[in-house]
Write an enzyme that holds these catalytic residues in place. Sequence first.
Site, PDB file in Angstrom:
ATOM      1  CG  ASP A  22      -0.337  -0.022   2.534  1.00 60.30           C
ATOM      2  OD1 ASP A  22      -0.117   1.055   3.118  1.00 60.30           O
ATOM      3  OD2 ASP A  22      -0.048  -1.125   3.037  1.00 60.30           O
ATOM      4  CD  GLU A  74      -3.859   4.693  10.486  1.00 64.65           C
ATOM      5  OE1 GLU A  74      -2.966   5.213  11.178  1.00 64.65           O
ATOM      6  OE2 GLU A  74      -3.744   4.494   9.258  1.00 64.65           O
TER       7      GLU A  74
END
Length: 246
Positions: free
Chosen positions: A50, A142
């Site tokens: 990613d 997150e």
Amino acid sequence: MVLLLSGFALILYFALWEKWEERQTATIESVRYDAFGVTMPSGYAIHGIDVSSYQGVIHWPSVKKMISGDLRMGFVFMKATEGLNDTDKRFHTNWEKAKAAGMIRGAYHFFLATKSGKQQALQFIKQVELKKGDLPPVIDIEKLYGVKPVLMRQRVKEFLETIEAYYRVRPIIYTYADFYERHLGDDFKKYPLWVAHYFQPDKPRVQRDWHFWQHSEDGSIDGIRHKVDCNVFNGDSVKFKQLLMH
């Protein structure tokens, strides 16, 4: 006169930018590594990376062609948007060039718990056109940013429901194992999970089924100058193909 000069300056800017991109691409193409730089978990057939603008210019044909032993990178998730207004400055270039190189691609939104979930979903939709063979859309959640967990979950649900209604596919949740266990849990079990958990040799420590595992942030990939996150898919090629956009 002002408009004429402004137009000339804009043309000059794009011309210089294009030359800079060409020069960077030629330089990045020469970036090569002997191996991926990290220990790859055994027992997984499908590996990927990613990226975001942090990785800079990427030479995607080099990424696609890199092989070490019998391992190669088969897919890439890339950052598309963040919050209400931000679009990753390299997203559209990466999106097109990764596809042209033959990479299976996916896009993610970096979620801000302080903002409306629906409005963040609309920002993603505005920038990302998913096609047959792409990975489902991803929400990257997150941090709480001081928001109470119950409100964060409400906004995440708004995002997921808006995205699912538009793309007609269930989105993937990306987060750290600890964050998922503490703040998401059973409320989101129906969504595919991409979990980040490092320093674990064979699988992430999370108490539910998962689809992707980000096992390292220190990968070395041909055609990319900076370190890269490395991932595996939890399944075979048939299961992977079933996950893709139809």
